[in-house]
Design a protein around this motif. Structure first.
Motif, PDB file in Angstrom:
ATOM      1  N   GLY A 100      37.451  23.140  66.649  1.00 37.07           N
ATOM      2  CA  GLY A 100      36.667  22.771  65.462  1.00 37.07           C
ATOM      3  C   GLY A 100      37.448  22.914  64.167  1.00 37.07           C
ATOM      4  N   GLY A 101      38.702  23.347  64.258  1.00 38.14           N
ATOM      5  CA  GLY A 101      39.539  23.427  63.063  1.00 38.14           C
ATOM      6  C   GLY A 101      39.117  24.554  62.131  1.00 38.14           C
ATOM      7  N   ALA A 102      39.904  24.712  61.080  1.00 42.87           N
ATOM      8  CA  ALA A 102      39.551  25.712  60.069  1.00 42.87           C
ATOM      9  C   ALA A 102      38.218  25.337  59.432  1.00 42.87           C
ATOM     10  CB  ALA A 102      40.654  25.790  59.023  1.00 42.87           C
ATOM     11  N   SER A 103      37.926  24.037  59.415  1.00 45.01           N
ATOM     12  CA  SER A 103      36.685  23.582  58.772  1.00 45.01           C
ATOM     13  C   SER A 103      35.438  24.152  59.456  1.00 45.01           C
ATOM     14  CB  SER A 103      36.615  22.054  58.776  1.00 45.01           C
ATOM     15  OG  SER A 103      37.704  21.530  58.050  1.00 45.01           O
ATOM     16  N   LEU A 104      35.487  24.316  60.771  1.00 46.45           N
ATOM     17  CA  LEU A 104      34.314  24.906  61.421  1.00 46.45           C
ATOM     18  C   LEU A 104      34.190  26.395  61.046  1.00 46.45           C
ATOM     19  CD1 LEU A 104      31.850  24.494  63.210  1.00 46.45           C
ATOM     20  CD2 LEU A 104      33.254  25.068  65.191  1.00 46.45           C
ATOM     21  N   GLN A 105      35.330  27.013  60.778  1.00 45.74           N
ATOM     22  CA  GLN A 105      35.284  28.425  60.343  1.00 45.74           C
ATOM     23  C   GLN A 105      34.550  28.567  59.010  1.00 45.74           C
ATOM     24  OE1 GLN A 105      36.135  30.966  62.360  1.00 45.74           O
ATOM     25  NE2 GLN A 105      36.275  29.186  63.712  1.00 45.74           N
ATOM     26  N   PHE A 106      34.635  27.535  58.168  1.00 48.75           N
ATOM     27  CA  PHE A 106      33.905  27.595  56.889  1.00 48.75           C
ATOM     28  C   PHE A 106      32.416  27.854  57.151  1.00 48.75           C
ATOM     29  CE2 PHE A 106      37.004  24.218  54.903  1.00 48.75           C
ATOM     30  CZ  PHE A 106      38.023  25.152  54.914  1.00 48.75           C
ATOM     31  N   SER A 107      31.910  27.281  58.259  1.00 52.63           N
ATOM     32  CA  SER A 107      30.492  27.474  58.604  1.00 52.63           C
ATOM     33  C   SER A 107      30.268  28.707  59.470  1.00 52.63           C
ATOM     34  CB  SER A 107      29.954  26.270  59.384  1.00 52.63           C
ATOM     35  OG  SER A 107      30.368  25.071  58.790  1.00 52.63           O
ATOM     36  N   SER A 150      40.702  23.056  46.861  1.00 54.23           N
ATOM     37  CA  SER A 150      39.679  22.254  47.543  1.00 54.23           C
ATOM     38  C   SER A 150      39.164  22.915  48.819  1.00 54.23           C
ATOM     39  CB  SER A 150      40.241  20.893  47.919  1.00 54.23           C
ATOM     40  OG  SER A 150      41.060  20.415  46.903  1.00 54.23           O
ATOM     41  N   TRP A 151      40.064  23.612  49.533  1.00 55.61           N
ATOM     42  CA  TRP A 151      39.611  24.216  50.798  1.00 55.61           C
ATOM     43  C   TRP A 151      38.680  25.377  50.526  1.00 55.61           C
ATOM     44  CZ3 TRP A 151      39.985  20.844  54.326  1.00 55.61           C
ATOM     45  CH2 TRP A 151      41.072  19.974  54.371  1.00 55.61           C
ATOM     46  N   SER A 152      38.955  26.165  49.492  1.00 52.19           N
ATOM     47  CA  SER A 152      38.001  27.259  49.216  1.00 52.19           C
ATOM     48  C   SER A 152      36.688  26.701  48.695  1.00 52.19           C
ATOM     49  CB  SER A 152      38.567  28.332  48.280  1.00 52.19           C
ATOM     50  OG  SER A 152      39.593  27.896  47.478  1.00 52.19           O
ATOM     51  N   ASN A 179      47.181  27.579  49.188  1.00 58.92           N
ATOM     52  CA  ASN A 179      46.436  26.370  48.827  1.00 58.92           C
ATOM     53  C   ASN A 179      47.335  25.160  49.036  1.00 58.92           C
ATOM     54  OD1 ASN A 179      43.793  27.569  47.751  1.00 58.92           O
ATOM     55  ND2 ASN A 179      45.435  28.841  46.910  1.00 58.92           N
ATOM     56  N   THR A 180      47.170  24.579  50.188  1.00 57.29           N
ATOM     57  CA  THR A 180      48.028  23.524  50.711  1.00 57.29           C
ATOM     58  C   THR A 180      48.181  22.352  49.743  1.00 57.29           C
ATOM     59  OG1 THR A 180      46.753  24.065  52.701  1.00 57.29           O
ATOM     60  CG2 THR A 180      48.409  22.351  52.921  1.00 57.29           C
ATOM     61  N   ILE A 181      47.088  22.013  49.081  1.00 49.57           N
ATOM     62  CA  ILE A 181      47.090  20.828  48.223  1.00 49.57           C
ATOM     63  C   ILE A 181      47.757  21.123  46.875  1.00 49.57           C
ATOM     64  CG2 ILE A 181      45.554  19.247  46.947  1.00 49.57           C
ATOM     65  CD1 ILE A 181      43.601  19.501  49.370  1.00 49.57           C
ATOM     66  N   ALA A 195      40.230  35.818  55.196  1.00 53.13           N
ATOM     67  CA  ALA A 195      41.214  34.886  54.637  1.00 53.13           C
ATOM     68  C   ALA A 195      41.394  33.652  55.507  1.00 53.13           C
ATOM     69  CB  ALA A 195      42.556  35.580  54.459  1.00 53.13           C
ATOM     70  N   ASP A 196      41.378  32.500  54.840  1.00 55.23           N
ATOM     71  CA  ASP A 196      41.806  31.250  55.454  1.00 55.23           C
ATOM     72  C   ASP A 196      43.320  31.200  55.295  1.00 55.23           C
ATOM     73  OD1 ASP A 196      42.509  28.682  56.097  1.00 55.23           O
ATOM     74  OD2 ASP A 196      41.133  27.697  54.687  1.00 55.23           O
ATOM     75  N   MET A 197      44.033  31.425  56.393  1.00 54.19           N
ATOM     76  CA  MET A 197      45.504  31.419  56.339  1.00 54.19           C
ATOM     77  C   MET A 197      46.062  30.171  57.013  1.00 54.19           C
ATOM     78  SD  MET A 197      46.918  35.287  56.743  1.00 54.19           S
ATOM     79  CE  MET A 197      46.258  36.623  55.758  1.00 54.19           C
ATOM     80  N   SER A 198      45.295  29.091  57.011  1.00 49.39           N
ATOM     81  CA  SER A 198      45.707  27.890  57.750  1.00 49.39           C
ATOM     82  C   SER A 198      47.123  27.439  57.413  1.00 49.39           C
ATOM     83  CB  SER A 198      44.751  26.735  57.454  1.00 49.39           C
ATOM     84  OG  SER A 198      43.498  27.000  57.992  1.00 49.39           O
ATOM     85  N   SER A 199      47.486  27.519  56.137  1.00 53.54           N
ATOM     86  CA  SER A 199      48.777  26.918  55.798  1.00 53.54           C
ATOM     87  C   SER A 199      49.877  27.926  55.502  1.00 53.54           C
ATOM     88  CB  SER A 199      48.620  25.904  54.657  1.00 53.54           C
ATOM     89  OG  SER A 199      47.950  26.458  53.572  1.00 53.54           O
ATOM     90  N   ALA A 205      45.812  25.519  63.788  1.00 51.25           N
ATOM     91  CA  ALA A 205      47.185  25.737  64.271  1.00 51.25           C
ATOM     92  C   ALA A 205      48.210  24.745  63.728  1.00 51.25           C
ATOM     93  CB  ALA A 205      47.189  25.665  65.793  1.00 51.25           C
ATOM     94  N   GLN A 206      47.747  23.623  63.177  1.00 54.08           N
ATOM     95  CA  GLN A 206      48.617  22.452  63.028  1.00 54.08           C
ATOM     96  C   GLN A 206      49.672  22.499  61.927  1.00 54.08           C
ATOM     97  OE1 GLN A 206      45.302  22.541  62.713  1.00 54.08           O
ATOM     98  NE2 GLN A 206      44.542  21.387  60.991  1.00 54.08           N
ATOM     99  N   LYS A 207      49.946  23.695  61.396  1.00 52.24           N
ATOM    100  CA  LYS A 207      51.046  23.776  60.415  1.00 52.24           C
ATOM    101  C   LYS A 207      52.146  24.679  60.975  1.00 52.24           C
ATOM    102  CE  LYS A 207      47.290  23.162  57.270  1.00 52.24           C
ATOM    103  NZ  LYS A 207      47.305  21.779  56.872  1.00 52.24           N
ATOM    104  N   ASN A 208      51.883  25.984  61.040  1.00 54.11           N
ATOM    105  CA  ASN A 208      52.934  26.875  61.530  1.00 54.11           C
ATOM    106  C   ASN A 208      52.798  27.296  62.984  1.00 54.11           C
ATOM    107  OD1 ASN A 208      54.706  27.115  59.397  1.00 54.11           O
ATOM    108  ND2 ASN A 208      53.536  28.746  58.414  1.00 54.11           N
TER     109      ASN A 208
HETATM  110  C1  LIG Z   1      44.115  25.939  53.678  1.00 48.86           C
HETATM  111  C2  LIG Z   1      43.392  24.996  54.589  1.00 48.86           C
HETATM  112  N1  LIG Z   1      42.164  25.316  55.028  1.00 48.86           N
HETATM  113  C3  LIG Z   1      41.481  24.501  55.843  1.00 48.86           C
HETATM  114  C4  LIG Z   1      41.992  23.282  56.241  1.00 48.86           C
HETATM  115  C5  LIG Z   1      41.174  22.393  57.156  1.00 48.86           C
HETATM  116  O1  LIG Z   1      41.676  22.524  58.410  1.00 48.86           O
HETATM  117  P1  LIG Z   1      41.152  21.669  59.660  1.00 48.86           P
HETATM  118  O2  LIG Z   1      41.579  20.275  59.440  1.00 48.86           O
HETATM  119  O3  LIG Z   1      41.807  22.366  60.817  1.00 48.86           O
HETATM  120  O4  LIG Z   1      39.662  21.803  59.709  1.00 48.86           O
HETATM  121  C6  LIG Z   1      43.271  22.911  55.833  1.00 48.86           C
HETATM  122  C7  LIG Z   1      43.853  21.621  56.270  1.00 48.86           C
HETATM  123  O5  LIG Z   1      44.866  21.171  55.817  1.00 48.86           O
HETATM  124  C8  LIG Z   1      43.983  23.784  54.983  1.00 48.86           C
HETATM  125  O6  LIG Z   1      45.204  23.445  54.529  1.00 48.86           O
END
Ligand SMILES: Cc1ncc(COP(=O)(O)O)c(C=O)c1O
Length: 364
Positions: free
Chosen positions: A78-85, A105-107, A155-157, A174-178, A197-200
């Protein structure tokens, strides 16, 4: 016969570069995984062969990040996005507050989801500077009875990254996705860490959650089974069919990190790569303009603009022509962004910084 493959200079923001050695090993094992006569994708997730892959990946992550024993490591989907919920669904109640540091934007997306379950409020926001900085720890607002404080470590963006975290009595999430695995981190400061997982870490499809066990004991129970962390913790992330190939790749990426010298070597390499690009910006006398405030600069995503728009278009077109992939900034910021995740080789960063300097020489 070995085939020479030309690898791109891959600066994609995610999915992004994976270590060549890992891809080659996966290729070798693709059809016959360690003598099983089948691909890892064809193994039963209940088999001994898969079990080893699964538990080895967990053990490697625990070792590399020095994860204490009182934490569960989960492999979810479900990606990091499902973790938001899932986070507010598990840990927030309608009458409770939770504090969110809004640094991009992600926060904002995580904050929005929390509103469905309780009363989140802003710990701080750097929106007025177009998210060019991380708030000072002294700016953060939170209360002793908040369910948790949520931060986005990188903050990836926007290309900003927390350098330090608050020492607080409420759970820190913490969202440590990136930036997970890009530098050593004191896991014990956090109640929960999550990352797509899709970055590091590997390919998309796996989401890593590292959660302190005491938090699980306090979680809400009136939620769907699949969305409860405890379901996955109790079954070693094998309650249902996990993304087996992704977890295999994750394990191999972790082996690669261990093989090159672990977290100290990784952070050293990442600092060297980032320095090349930030130096090219800082030494350009305003030809390149960095987006992030200097004390908030990310090691993973270097964001900048070229001083005028026409030149910027030319820069991006020439970068593409030279084989640099993924250097267009995110649509919400514009400009340029080079993502320098763990698997991006030094040579790629060097080639891009040389290109930046050469472009300035010709066009400056
Ligand atoms: C910091 C951060 N949080 C969340 C996401 C969303 O991740 P996902 O596409 O796995 O839901 C991303 C995606 O680039 C991200 O960079």
């Amino acid at each position: 016969m070995s085939i020479q493959v030309k690898r791109a200079y891959n600066f994609n923001a995610g999915p992004s570069a994976l270590p060549l050695e890992v891809l080659e090993k996966a290729q070798q094992e693709f059809i016959d995984f360690r003598g099983t006569g089948m691909s890892v994708m064809e193994l039963s997730h209940r088999s001994k062969d898969y079990d080893e892959v699964h538990n080895q990946a967990k053990a490697s992550l625990k070792e590399l990040l020095s994860i204490p024993d009182d934490y569960e490591i989960l492999f979810l989907q479900g990606g990091a996005s499902l973790q938001f919920s899932m986070i507010p669904m598990n840990f927030l109640t309608p009458d409770q507050k939770a504090s969110y540091a809004i640094t991009g934007s992600w926060s904002e997306k995580a904050f929005k989801e929390a509103k469905l379950f309780g009363n989140p409020y802003e710990a701080a926001s750097t929106k007025d500077s177009n998210f060019s900085r991380i708030p000072q720890l002294s700016e953060l607002k939170y209360n002793a009875d908040d369910a948790y404080l949520h931060v986005t470590s990188n903050n990836t963006i926007f290309g900003t990254e927390w350098k330090d975290y608050p020492a607080i009595d409420i759970p820190l999430i913490a969202d440590m996705s990136s930036d997970i695995l890009s530098r050593p981190v004191d896991v014990s400061k956090f109640a929960l860490i999550y990352a797509g997982a899709q970055k590091n870490l590997g390919p998309s499809g796996v989401t890593v959650v590292i959660v302190r066990k005491d938090l699980l004991e306090k979680a809400n129970t009136n939620i769907p089974t699949m969305l409860k962390y405890s379901t996955h913790a109790e079954k070693n992330s094998l309650y249902n069919t996990p993304p087996t190939f992704g977890i295999y790749m994750l394990g191999e990426v972790l082996n690669w990190v261990k093989g090159i010298g672990g977290m100290n070597e990784i952070v050293k390499r990442n600092e060297e790569k980032a320095k090349l690009l930030y130096d090219a910006i800082d030494e350009s006398n305003g030809f390149y303009v960095g987006h992030a405030a200097k004390d908030s600069r990310s090691l993973m995503n270097v964001t900048f603009r070229v001083k005028d728009e026409e030149l910027e278009k030319k820069f991006l077109a020439e970068a593409k022509q030279e084989g640099f992939v993924g250097v267009n900034g995110h649509r919400s910021v514009g400009g340029c962004r080079a993502s320098l995740y763990n698997a991006v080789p030094f040579e790629a960063a060097k080639a891009f910084s040389d290109f930046m300097k050469q472009f300035q020489k010709v066009n400056g």
